[in-house]
Design an enzyme around this catalytic site. Structure first.
Site, PDB file in Angstrom:
ATOM      1  CE  LYS A  49       2.922  -1.834  -8.821  1.00 12.78           C
ATOM      2  NZ  LYS A  49       3.773  -0.662  -8.769  1.00 12.78           N
ATOM      3  CD  GLN A  91       5.124   2.029 -10.799  1.00 11.07           C
ATOM      4  OE1 GLN A  91       4.146   1.378 -10.481  1.00 11.07           O
ATOM      5  NE2 GLN A  91       6.354   1.667 -10.455  1.00 11.07           N
ATOM      6  CG  ASP A  95       3.765   1.588  -3.165  1.00 14.04           C
ATOM      7  OD1 ASP A  95       3.889   0.366  -3.333  1.00 14.04           O
ATOM      8  OD2 ASP A  95       3.872   2.427  -4.085  1.00 14.04           O
TER       9      ASP A  95
END
Ligand code: NAP
Length: 279
Positions: free
Chosen positions: A49, A93, A116
Site C-alpha cells: 500500500k 489492517q 476500505d
C-alpha cells in the site's frame, strides 16, 4: 481457451489515471495505514500500500503499533487521524490481535475517511444504492467486468462466500447491475449444482480447488478472489485454474487478477475522499 482477465494491467491503468488526477489537486491525497502486531501477511499488504501511494503521488503515513496496543490506544489514534485535514483516508489492517474488537475499531473510523468501505454507514449506503465508499475487492471486480464489456444485466450470478468485505458487497454490486444473484456459503447444499447455473461465478472462499471444472457452465465468466497457498507453497485461488480455463469464456488468474485491482481501488477511493474533502 478462456480470455484471461488481466487485473494487473488494468490496475496499472487505474493507478496511472489516479496519479494524473492527483497531480491536478491543490493538496496531495493522504492515506494513513495502521498496522498492529507482527502478522507477516499484514506487513506485506501494508508495504504494498505504501508503494502504491508513492506511485500515485499520495502522502502516505504508516503507524506500526506493537502487539500489546490496547483497543483504546488504537481508537485514540484513529480519532486523531479523523481530525487531520491532510489525511483523507484511514485504513486499519486486519486482522487485529486478539482482545481488540475489530468492529469497534472500524466504527471509530470516520465514514468520510473509510476508504476500505467497511464502516456500516458505507455498507448501508451500498445496500440502499446511495453514494459511499465501495469495498475495494468487489469494486475492483466490477471494474474488471466493465473493462472486458461483461455486463451482469439479466445474467445469473453466483457468489461463493458471504463475508462482509467480499461476498455480500459483491452480491449487492452485481444486483445493482441487474444480475440475478445467488449467494452460497459453507452450509449451501449441492454447491456444484448451484454453480453450474452461473453465467458469472465469483469464488471468495479461501480453499484450494473448491471450484472444479464440472461446477462451471461452459462459457461462464469465472472470477477467483481467493489467495491461497497450494501444497507446493505457490499462491493460488479457489478455482482449479488449468481445468476451468478450458470450460470458461473468461477467467481471472491468481496472481494477477483480483489482487492488483483491490490495491488499485484503494488508491481510487483515497483520491475520491480527497476530492470530496477539497470540495
Ligand atoms: P471469509 O470471511 O473466511 O469468508 C469465506 C466464505 O466462504 C464464508 O462465507 C464461508 O461460509 C464460505 N465457505 C467456506 N467454506 C466453504 C465451502 N466449502 N463451500 C462454500 N462456501 C464456503 O473470507 P473473505 O475475507 O471473504 O476472503 C475470501 C478469500 O478471498 C480468502 O482467500 C481471502 O484471502 C481472499 N481475499 C482476496 C482479496 C484480494 O484482493 N484478492 C481480498 C480479500 C480477500 P460461512 O459464511 O458459512 O462460514
Amino acid at each position: 481457451m478462456a480470455t484471461i482477465l488481466d487485473g494487473k494491467a488494468l490496475a496499472a491503468k487505474v493507478k496511472e489515471q489516479v496519479k494524473q488526477e492527483a497531480e491536478g489537486m491543490a493538496r496531495k491525497p493522504g492515506l494513513a495505514v495502521i498496522i498492529v502486531g507482527n502478522n507477516p501477511a499484514s506487513r506485506v499488504y501494508v508495504n504494498s500500500k505504501r508503494k502504491d501511494c508513492e506511485e500515485c503521488g499520495f502522502l502516505s503515513e504508516e503507524y506500526a503499533l506493537p502487539e500489546e496496543t490496547t483497543q483504546q490506544e488504537l481508537i485514540t489514534l484513529i480519532q486523531e487521524l479523523n481530525g487531520r485535514a491532510d489525511i483523507d483516508g484511514i485504513l486499519c489492517q486486519l486482522p487485529l490481535p486478539d482482545g481488540i474488537d475489530e468492529e469497534a475499531v472500524l466504527m471509530a473510523i470516520s465514514p468520510e475517511k473509510d476508504v476500505d468501505g467497511f464502516h456500516p454507514m458505507n455498507m448501508g449506503a451500498l445496500l440502499v444504492g446511495k453514494d459511499g465508499f465501495l469495498p475495494c475487492t468487489p469494486y475492483g471486480i466490477m471494474e474488471i467486468l466493465a473493462e472486458y464489456n461483461i455486463d451482469p444485466k439479466g445474467k445469473r450470478c453466483v457468489v461463493i462466500g458471504r463475508s462482509n468485505i467480499v461476498g455480500k458487497p459483491m452480491a449487492l454490486l452485481l444486483l445493482q447491475k441487474h444480475g440475478t444473484v445467488t449467494i452460497c456459503h459453507s452450509r449451501t447444499q449441492d454447491l456444484g449444482e448451484v454453480c453450474r447455473t452461473a453465467d458469472i461465478l465469483v469464488a471468495a472462499v479461501g480453499k484450494v480447488n473448491v471450484v472444479t471444472a464440472d461446477m462451471v457452465k461452459p462459457g461462464a465468466v469465472v472470477i477467483d478472489v481467493a489467495m491461497n497457498r497450494n501444497e507446493a507453497g505457490k499462491l493460488c485461488g479457489d478455482v482449479d485454474y488449468p481445468a476451468v480455463e478450458k470450460v470458461a469464456s473468461a477467467i481471472t488468474p491468481v496472481p494477477g487478477g483480483v489482487g492488483p485491482m483491490t490495491r488499485a481501488m484503494l488508491m481510487k477511493n483515497t483520491l475520491l475522499a480527497a476530492q470530496k474533502h477539497q470540495g
